[in-house]
Design a protein around this motif. Structure first.
Motif, PDB file in Angstrom:
ATOM      1  N   GLY A   1      11.327   5.278  -1.966  1.00 19.63           N
ATOM      2  CA  GLY A   1      12.037   5.087  -0.704  1.00 19.63           C
ATOM      3  C   GLY A   1      12.696   3.716  -0.632  1.00 19.63           C
ATOM      4  N   ALA A   2      13.071   3.341   0.584  1.00 21.40           N
ATOM      5  CA  ALA A   2      13.775   2.071   0.785  1.00 21.40           C
ATOM      6  C   ALA A   2      12.886   0.885   0.435  1.00 21.40           C
ATOM      7  CB  ALA A   2      14.247   1.967   2.235  1.00 21.40           C
ATOM      8  N   ARG A   3      11.576   0.984   0.762  1.00 18.44           N
ATOM      9  CA  ARG A   3      10.672  -0.130   0.464  1.00 18.44           C
ATOM     10  C   ARG A   3      10.547  -0.350  -1.046  1.00 18.44           C
ATOM     11  NH1 ARG A   3       7.081   3.902   2.152  1.00 18.44           N
ATOM     12  NH2 ARG A   3       7.132   3.098   4.275  1.00 18.44           N
ATOM     13  N   ASP A   4      10.597   0.756  -1.813  1.00 15.75           N
ATOM     14  CA  ASP A   4      10.517   0.628  -3.273  1.00 15.75           C
ATOM     15  C   ASP A   4      11.774  -0.033  -3.824  1.00 15.75           C
ATOM     16  OD1 ASP A   4       8.005   2.123  -3.473  1.00 15.75           O
ATOM     17  OD2 ASP A   4       9.221   3.845  -2.897  1.00 15.75           O
ATOM     18  N   ALA A   5      12.910   0.337  -3.269  1.00 15.02           N
ATOM     19  CA  ALA A   5      14.162  -0.298  -3.692  1.00 15.02           C
ATOM     20  C   ALA A   5      14.146  -1.786  -3.359  1.00 15.02           C
ATOM     21  CB  ALA A   5      15.351   0.383  -3.014  1.00 15.02           C
ATOM     22  N   GLY A   6      13.572  -2.120  -2.199  1.00 17.45           N
ATOM     23  CA  GLY A   6      13.468  -3.531  -1.811  1.00 17.45           C
ATOM     24  C   GLY A   6      12.592  -4.317  -2.763  1.00 17.45           C
ATOM     25  N   LEU A   7      11.473  -3.716  -3.188  1.00 13.44           N
ATOM     26  CA  LEU A   7      10.585  -4.398  -4.130  1.00 13.44           C
ATOM     27  C   LEU A   7      11.258  -4.591  -5.490  1.00 13.44           C
ATOM     28  CD1 LEU A   7       7.180  -2.613  -3.352  1.00 13.44           C
ATOM     29  CD2 LEU A   7       7.827  -4.960  -2.782  1.00 13.44           C
ATOM     30  N   ILE A   8      12.035  -3.605  -5.908  1.00 15.03           N
ATOM     31  CA  ILE A   8      12.736  -3.723  -7.194  1.00 15.03           C
ATOM     32  C   ILE A   8      13.778  -4.837  -7.132  1.00 15.03           C
ATOM     33  CG2 ILE A   8      14.304  -2.555  -8.781  1.00 15.03           C
ATOM     34  CD1 ILE A   8      12.858   0.058  -8.079  1.00 15.03           C
ATOM     35  N   ILE A   9      14.533  -4.886  -6.022  1.00  9.45           N
ATOM     36  CA  ILE A   9      15.536  -5.950  -5.858  1.00  9.45           C
ATOM     37  C   ILE A   9      14.857  -7.315  -5.829  1.00  9.45           C
ATOM     38  CG2 ILE A   9      17.250  -6.905  -4.262  1.00  9.45           C
ATOM     39  CD1 ILE A   9      17.879  -4.024  -3.410  1.00  9.45           C
ATOM     40  N   PHE A  10      13.716  -7.385  -5.148  1.00 10.18           N
ATOM     41  CA  PHE A  10      12.981  -8.643  -5.087  1.00 10.18           C
ATOM     42  C   PHE A  10      12.534  -9.074  -6.488  1.00 10.18           C
ATOM     43  CE2 PHE A  10       8.866 -10.862  -4.702  1.00 10.18           C
ATOM     44  CZ  PHE A  10       9.289 -11.984  -3.984  1.00 10.18           C
ATOM     45  N   SER A  11      12.105  -8.113  -7.318  1.00  3.80           N
ATOM     46  CA  SER A  11      11.674  -8.448  -8.680  1.00  3.80           C
ATOM     47  C   SER A  11      12.835  -8.973  -9.517  1.00  3.80           C
ATOM     48  CB  SER A  11      11.049  -7.224  -9.351  1.00  3.80           C
ATOM     49  OG  SER A  11      12.014  -6.213  -9.561  1.00  3.80           O
ATOM     50  N   VAL A  12      14.052  -8.464  -9.252  1.00  2.16           N
ATOM     51  CA  VAL A  12      15.234  -8.970  -9.964  1.00  2.16           C
ATOM     52  C   VAL A  12      15.475 -10.429  -9.601  1.00  2.16           C
ATOM     53  CG1 VAL A  12      17.727  -8.727 -10.236  1.00  2.16           C
ATOM     54  CG2 VAL A  12      16.281  -6.685 -10.138  1.00  2.16           C
ATOM     55  N   PHE A  13      15.322 -10.761  -8.315  1.00  2.89           N
ATOM     56  CA  PHE A  13      15.477 -12.152  -7.881  1.00  2.89           C
ATOM     57  C   PHE A  13      14.396 -13.039  -8.520  1.00  2.89           C
ATOM     58  CE2 PHE A  13      17.946 -10.312  -4.314  1.00  2.89           C
ATOM     59  CZ  PHE A  13      19.062 -11.123  -4.408  1.00  2.89           C
TER      60      PHE A  13
ATOM     61  N   HIS B   1       0.831  -1.210   0.000  1.00  6.10           N
ATOM     62  CA  HIS B   1       0.000   0.000   0.000  1.00  6.10           C
ATOM     63  C   HIS B   1       0.866   1.261   0.000  1.00  6.10           C
ATOM     64  CE1 HIS B   1      -3.461  -2.571   1.173  1.00  6.10           C
ATOM     65  NE2 HIS B   1      -4.187  -1.567   0.715  1.00  6.10           N
ATOM     66  N   LYS B   2       1.938   1.230   0.770  1.00  4.02           N
ATOM     67  CA  LYS B   2       2.773   2.416   0.937  1.00  4.02           C
ATOM     68  C   LYS B   2       3.797   2.595  -0.178  1.00  4.02           C
ATOM     69  CE  LYS B   2       2.431   2.400   6.001  1.00  4.02           C
ATOM     70  NZ  LYS B   2       3.196   2.313   7.280  1.00  4.02           N
ATOM     71  N   ALA B   3       3.952   1.602  -1.031  1.00  5.16           N
ATOM     72  CA  ALA B   3       4.954   1.691  -2.099  1.00  5.16           C
ATOM     73  C   ALA B   3       4.569   2.759  -3.117  1.00  5.16           C
ATOM     74  CB  ALA B   3       5.104   0.330  -2.785  1.00  5.16           C
ATOM     75  N   ASP B   4       5.569   3.278  -3.797  1.00  3.67           N
ATOM     76  CA  ASP B   4       5.348   4.276  -4.839  1.00  3.67           C
ATOM     77  C   ASP B   4       4.489   3.652  -5.946  1.00  3.67           C
ATOM     78  OD1 ASP B   4       5.643   5.976  -7.126  1.00  3.67           O
ATOM     79  OD2 ASP B   4       7.420   6.852  -6.186  1.00  3.67           O
TER      80      ASP B   4
ATOM     81  N   ARG C   1      -0.345  22.427 -13.407  1.00  2.00           N
ATOM     82  CA  ARG C   1      -1.075  21.852 -12.283  1.00  2.00           C
ATOM     83  C   ARG C   1      -0.101  21.450 -11.183  1.00  2.00           C
ATOM     84  NH1 ARG C   1      -2.362  16.406 -11.264  1.00  2.00           N
ATOM     85  NH2 ARG C   1      -4.126  16.125  -9.849  1.00  2.00           N
ATOM     86  N   THR C   2      -0.433  21.814  -9.959  1.00  6.49           N
ATOM     87  CA  THR C   2       0.378  21.430  -8.806  1.00  6.49           C
ATOM     88  C   THR C   2      -0.259  20.221  -8.127  1.00  6.49           C
ATOM     89  OG1 THR C   2      -0.823  22.963  -7.362  1.00  6.49           O
ATOM     90  CG2 THR C   2       1.168  23.786  -8.444  1.00  6.49           C
ATOM     91  N   ARG C   3       0.499  19.575  -7.257  1.00  3.57           N
ATOM     92  CA  ARG C   3       0.034  18.363  -6.582  1.00  3.57           C
ATOM     93  C   ARG C   3       0.184  18.501  -5.085  1.00  3.57           C
ATOM     94  NH1 ARG C   3       2.393  17.090 -11.269  1.00  3.57           N
ATOM     95  NH2 ARG C   3       1.336  15.609 -12.656  1.00  3.57           N
ATOM     96  N   MET C   4      -0.827  18.028  -4.377  1.00  3.21           N
ATOM     97  CA  MET C   4      -0.758  18.063  -2.921  1.00  3.21           C
ATOM     98  C   MET C   4       0.248  17.035  -2.402  1.00  3.21           C
ATOM     99  SD  MET C   4      -3.850  17.657  -0.134  1.00  3.21           S
ATOM    100  CE  MET C   4      -4.141  15.935  -0.520  1.00  3.21           C
ATOM    101  N   LYS C   5       0.282  15.863  -3.068  1.00  5.21           N
ATOM    102  CA  LYS C   5       1.212  14.806  -2.674  1.00  5.21           C
ATOM    103  C   LYS C   5       2.223  14.590  -3.796  1.00  5.21           C
ATOM    104  CE  LYS C   5      -2.111  12.316   0.212  1.00  5.21           C
ATOM    105  NZ  LYS C   5      -2.804  11.003   0.445  1.00  5.21           N
ATOM    106  N   VAL C   6       3.490  14.717  -3.449  1.00  5.40           N
ATOM    107  CA  VAL C   6       4.568  14.498  -4.416  1.00  5.40           C
ATOM    108  C   VAL C   6       5.052  13.064  -4.271  1.00  5.40           C
ATOM    109  CG1 VAL C   6       6.840  15.233  -5.192  1.00  5.40           C
ATOM    110  CG2 VAL C   6       5.227  16.918  -4.277  1.00  5.40           C
ATOM    111  N   LEU C   7       5.081  12.338  -5.381  1.00  3.04           N
ATOM    112  CA  LEU C   7       5.506  10.941  -5.339  1.00  3.04           C
ATOM    113  C   LEU C   7       7.012  10.855  -5.120  1.00  3.04           C
ATOM    114  CD1 LEU C   7       3.412   9.504  -8.319  1.00  3.04           C
ATOM    115  CD2 LEU C   7       2.874   9.464  -5.884  1.00  3.04           C
ATOM    116  N   LYS C   8       7.384  10.041  -4.145  1.00  3.78           N
ATOM    117  CA  LYS C   8       8.803   9.850  -3.829  1.00  3.78           C
ATOM    118  C   LYS C   8       9.067   8.365  -3.597  1.00  3.78           C
ATOM    119  CE  LYS C   8       9.442  14.365  -1.577  1.00  3.78           C
ATOM    120  NZ  LYS C   8       9.833  15.057  -0.312  1.00  3.78           N
TER     121      LYS C   8
END
Length: 272
Positions: free
Chosen positions: A242-254, A18-21, A233-240
């Motif tokens: 984080g570490a959890r996203d990097a973890g998911l990317i590494i997991f996808s490589v595996f 849920h919290k991932a980018d 257009r401006t945005r209230m929430k800017v997408l960033k």
């Protein structure tokens, strides 16, 4: 059956997914679908199914919601399986005139059915854990390079997200109209296919009217809020990321490495 269609619904939660980018989630879901079609045997396919089941558990959303999402495609699965069963190669274990069933056909039917189920589950994970607003922003960011070709990226992303968002609403509206027509004595479950199609006209007409009314109300609401598209257009929430996203990317490589190893190590089990 209509109430079982859960595509497009969003279930708020606090899981890692849920919290991932949302941009990362869209890319990883696309990568998973590619990996899924790279699988060549049951070992690699089971590995991919295990990955998607892990994702289902990590979302924290009740498993029954995913099963509800599978119910509407049962007929498609059955139809696809039957076609593959009768078009298999090899020695026939049952044959009647030009129809024959082979072990290869049964294997292909099971392989394709499991692949479709995994495809639907990974799509549900994306829509269940990502709000329509986040999907819009993520799609717009990912398609941003297309602006070089003067393509209106924001408008395309907005239309796609609104269409996805209104799927549950239209299904709920369809069910209400159907129940209302049945209470007035409409018979929609008996007769041949032509009669059933004619019986759907009292449902389709008010559904189209309701859909156009909703579209008009949405357009008026967007104009009242001074919506003018993506330029400036401006945005209230800017997408960033984080570490959890990097973890998911590494997991996808595996996962990719695992699929390749399964295909190489069990090459003699390739499904044809």
């Amino acid at each position: 059956m209509i109430r079982d269609i859960t595509l497009g619904q969003f279930f708020p939660g606090t899981s890692v997914i849920h919290k991932a980018d949302p941009r990362v989630k869209i890319v990883l879901v696309t990568a998973y679908i590619i990996f899924l079609f790279v699988t060549g045997n049951f070992v690699s396919l089971v590995f991919m199914v295990a990955v998607v089941l892990l994702g289902v558990i990590m979302t924290g959303i009740p498993v029954k919601m995913y099963f509800r999402g599978l119910k509407p495609v049962v007929m498609i699965l059955i139809f696809t399986s039957v076609l593959n069963i009768f078009y298999g190669k090899g020695e026939a274990i049952w044959q009647w005139q030009f129809l024959k069933i082979t072990w290869n056909g049964i294997s292909n039917a099971a392989f394709v059915s499991i692949r479709i189920i995994a495809l639907i589950l990974i799509s549900c994970i994306l829509t269940y854990t990502t709000s329509p607003t986040d999907l819009t922003d993520a799609l717009e960011r990912l398609m941003k390079p297309l602006k070089v070709f003067h393509i209106k990226v924001h408008e395309i992303a907005m239309m796609m997200t609104i269409a996805l968002r209104f799927i549950p609403t239209l299904l709920e509206e369809t069910e209400k109209i159907t129940n209302a027509q049945k209470s007035r004595g409409a018979d929609m479950e008996s007769g041949n296919i032509v009669q059933r199609l004619k019986a759907m006209i009292p449902v389709l007409v008010p559904l189209f009217v309701s859909s156009f009314n909703r579209a008009y109300e949405l357009a008026v609401a967007m104009e009242c809020r001074c919506y003018r598209g993506g330029d400036g257009r401006t945005r209230m929430k800017v997408l960033k990321t984080g570490a959890r996203d990097a973890g998911l990317i590494i997991f996808s490589v595996f996962v990719l490495v695992g699929v390749i190893l399964c295909n190489v190590m069990f090459s003699e089990m390739i499904v044809k």
